[in-house]
Design a protein around this motif. Structure first.
Motif, PDB file in Angstrom:
ATOM      1  N   THR A  76       0.787  -0.978   0.544  1.00  0.00           N
ATOM      2  CA  THR A  76      -0.326   0.170  -0.050  1.00  0.00           C
ATOM      3  C   THR A  76       0.942   1.254   0.105  1.00  0.00           C
ATOM      4  OG1 THR A  76      -2.080  -1.250   1.448  1.00  0.00           O
ATOM      5  CG2 THR A  76      -2.018   1.397   1.203  1.00  0.00           C
ATOM      6  N   GLU A  77       0.792   2.212  -0.522  1.00  0.00           N
ATOM      7  CA  GLU A  77       1.095   3.498  -1.522  1.00  0.00           C
ATOM      8  C   GLU A  77       0.937   4.423   0.393  1.00  0.00           C
ATOM      9  OE1 GLU A  77       2.852   4.605  -3.203  1.00  0.00           O
ATOM     10  OE2 GLU A  77       2.648   2.963  -4.427  1.00  0.00           O
ATOM     11  N   ALA A  78       1.582   4.474   0.771  1.00  0.00           N
ATOM     12  CA  ALA A  78       2.305   5.414   1.772  1.00  0.00           C
ATOM     13  C   ALA A  78       1.086   6.621   2.136  1.00  0.00           C
ATOM     14  CB  ALA A  78       3.526   6.156   1.800  1.00  0.00           C
ATOM     15  N   THR A  79       0.656   7.010   0.773  1.00  0.00           N
ATOM     16  CA  THR A  79       0.131   8.067   1.443  1.00  0.00           C
ATOM     17  C   THR A  79      -1.624   7.688   1.469  1.00  0.00           C
ATOM     18  OG1 THR A  79      -0.119   8.348  -1.390  1.00  0.00           O
ATOM     19  CG2 THR A  79       1.027  10.333  -0.138  1.00  0.00           C
ATOM     20  N   SER A  80      -1.691   6.388   0.988  1.00  0.00           N
ATOM     21  CA  SER A  80      -2.934   5.800   0.762  1.00  0.00           C
ATOM     22  C   SER A  80      -3.130   5.326   2.426  1.00  0.00           C
ATOM     23  CB  SER A  80      -3.176   4.799   0.262  1.00  0.00           C
ATOM     24  OG  SER A  80      -3.028   4.973  -1.324  1.00  0.00           O
ATOM     25  N   ALA A  81      -1.915   4.418   3.377  1.00  0.00           N
ATOM     26  CA  ALA A  81      -2.400   4.812   4.445  1.00  0.00           C
ATOM     27  C   ALA A  81      -2.675   5.377   5.383  1.00  0.00           C
ATOM     28  CB  ALA A  81      -0.896   3.673   5.206  1.00  0.00           C
ATOM     29  N   ARG A  82      -1.832   6.893   5.209  1.00  0.00           N
ATOM     30  CA  ARG A  82      -1.650   7.977   5.930  1.00  0.00           C
ATOM     31  C   ARG A  82      -3.392   7.844   5.798  1.00  0.00           C
ATOM     32  NH1 ARG A  82       0.043  12.889   3.000  1.00  0.00           N
ATOM     33  NH2 ARG A  82      -1.701  12.267   2.221  1.00  0.00           N
ATOM     34  N   ASP A  83      -3.998   8.481   4.056  1.00  0.00           N
ATOM     35  CA  ASP A  83      -5.044   8.764   4.229  1.00  0.00           C
ATOM     36  C   ASP A  83      -6.332   8.151   4.951  1.00  0.00           C
ATOM     37  OD1 ASP A  83      -4.057  10.442   3.161  1.00  0.00           O
ATOM     38  OD2 ASP A  83      -4.653  10.248   0.908  1.00  0.00           O
ATOM     39  N   LEU A  84      -6.027   6.589   5.159  1.00  0.00           N
ATOM     40  CA  LEU A  84      -6.897   5.999   5.615  1.00  0.00           C
ATOM     41  C   LEU A  84      -6.905   6.335   7.286  1.00  0.00           C
ATOM     42  CD1 LEU A  84      -8.590   3.763   5.950  1.00  0.00           C
ATOM     43  CD2 LEU A  84      -7.053   1.852   6.327  1.00  0.00           C
TER      44      LEU A  84
END
Length: 115
Positions: A76-84
């Motif tokens: 998972t992309e870091a930005t996707s994890a952060r957004d979640l």
């Protein structure tokens, strides 16, 4: 992501989990039923427990943990994890690879990596 998982059993007390967390300098522990994550127990859960019941330190973490934690795959992309995490109000997110638990990522892990 941290690959050194800090875990407790569902029957561990709030006080025991807090001691484990303090000893490892982490803000959460994964609550494990064998090899399967049953939940996650965080600093916020400690505060919620102690604010609700004067004797909560002696209660099992299973009473206070978040059950069936949301996870992300290792790719998972870091930005996707952060957004979640921001969307759902999480500060810690278990990471899996093909369904197997491989680590945990925190907002602190991601801070500074997304600029």
């Amino acid at each position: 992501m941290t690959r050194d998982l800090v875990t407790v059993d569902p029957g561990a007390t709030v006080a025991e989990a807090a001691t484990v967390m303090g000893g490892h300098h982490v803000g959460s522990v994964l609550v494990m039923n064998g090899d399967v994550p049953a939940g996650i127990f965080t600093e916020r859960d400690i505060l919620r427990a102690l604010a609700s019941d004067f004797d909560a330190a002696h209660h099992p973490v299973a009473d206070w943990m978040s059950h069936d934690p949301v996870t992300v795959e290792a790719d998972t992309e870091a930005t996707s994890a952060r957004d979640l995490m921001l969307e759902r109000g999480f500060r810690h997110l278990p990471v899996t690879d093909g369904g197997s638990l491989v680590g945990i990522v925190s907002l602190r892990d991601l801070s500074g990596r997304l600029d």
